[in-house]
Design an enzyme around this catalytic site. Sequence first.
Site, PDB file in Angstrom:
ATOM      1  N   HIS A   5       0.930  -1.185  -0.115  1.00 50.71           N
ATOM      2  CA  HIS A   5       0.049  -0.122  -0.018  1.00 50.71           C
ATOM      3  C   HIS A   5       0.887   1.244  -0.056  1.00 50.71           C
ATOM      4  O   HIS A   5       0.989   2.123  -0.963  1.00 50.71           O
ATOM      5  CB  HIS A   5      -1.054  -0.094   1.182  1.00 50.71           C
ATOM      6  CG  HIS A   5      -1.592   1.284   1.290  1.00 50.71           C
ATOM      7  ND1 HIS A   5      -1.701   2.043   2.455  1.00 50.71           N
ATOM      8  CD2 HIS A   5      -2.545   1.722   0.148  1.00 50.71           C
ATOM      9  CE1 HIS A   5      -2.659   3.233   2.359  1.00 50.71           C
ATOM     10  NE2 HIS A   5      -3.064   2.912   1.104  1.00 50.71           N
ATOM     11  N   HIS A  53      -1.263   1.520   7.996  1.00 51.10           N
ATOM     12  CA  HIS A  53      -2.723   1.627   7.766  1.00 51.10           C
ATOM     13  C   HIS A  53      -3.410   0.453   7.957  1.00 51.10           C
ATOM     14  O   HIS A  53      -4.543   0.171   7.569  1.00 51.10           O
ATOM     15  CB  HIS A  53      -2.729   2.199   6.244  1.00 51.10           C
ATOM     16  CG  HIS A  53      -2.443   3.300   5.862  1.00 51.10           C
ATOM     17  ND1 HIS A  53      -1.258   3.534   5.254  1.00 51.10           N
ATOM     18  CD2 HIS A  53      -2.935   4.734   6.356  1.00 51.10           C
ATOM     19  CE1 HIS A  53      -0.880   4.905   5.232  1.00 51.10           C
ATOM     20  NE2 HIS A  53      -2.000   5.606   5.906  1.00 51.10           N
TER      21      HIS A  53
END
Length: 173
Positions: A103, A122
Amino acid sequence: MKRCDKLVEVGRRQFLRGGLATAAALPMVGLMAKDAKAATNGALLDYPSGKLANVNDLKLNEPMEVSYPDEDAPGVLLKLGKAVEGGVGPDGDIVGFTTVCPHKGFPLSYNAESRTMNCPGHYSVFDCEAGGQQTWGQATQNLPQYRLRVDDKGDIYAEGVDELLYGRLSNVL
């Protein structure tokens, strides 16, 4: 009510001609997509074969730090104790993954209890028993897994990666 003056009246025959032309072009689009997929799956890339460890070096459910396909690509080897997707070795339980989140590039850590790779950035979670499949978080792809091979001496070699490593246009620089 004002009518749109940009519309074009297309008869049924003209519409069908356009549809047939589109249908004729679809196989070519499929071939281009197949070629692009082959290039990203390593068929057109020359991955280096790299020795990472020996089967005897691994401890059950403890990650061993490695690098593949080069020194700037950190990863781990894991012996999970049961046959898993992409697993190699006598028990089909040895897998390897990058330790960089796909990501945003945060370093991942291994959770031995859940057998997942976890991102502190995250909160993406990747299941090591399911080929690195993302099970939670912001990532939009699964965790890149190494294609591994074990020779007759128990040496473990990486020979490719099944997804694009974070921050690279090609896994092999």
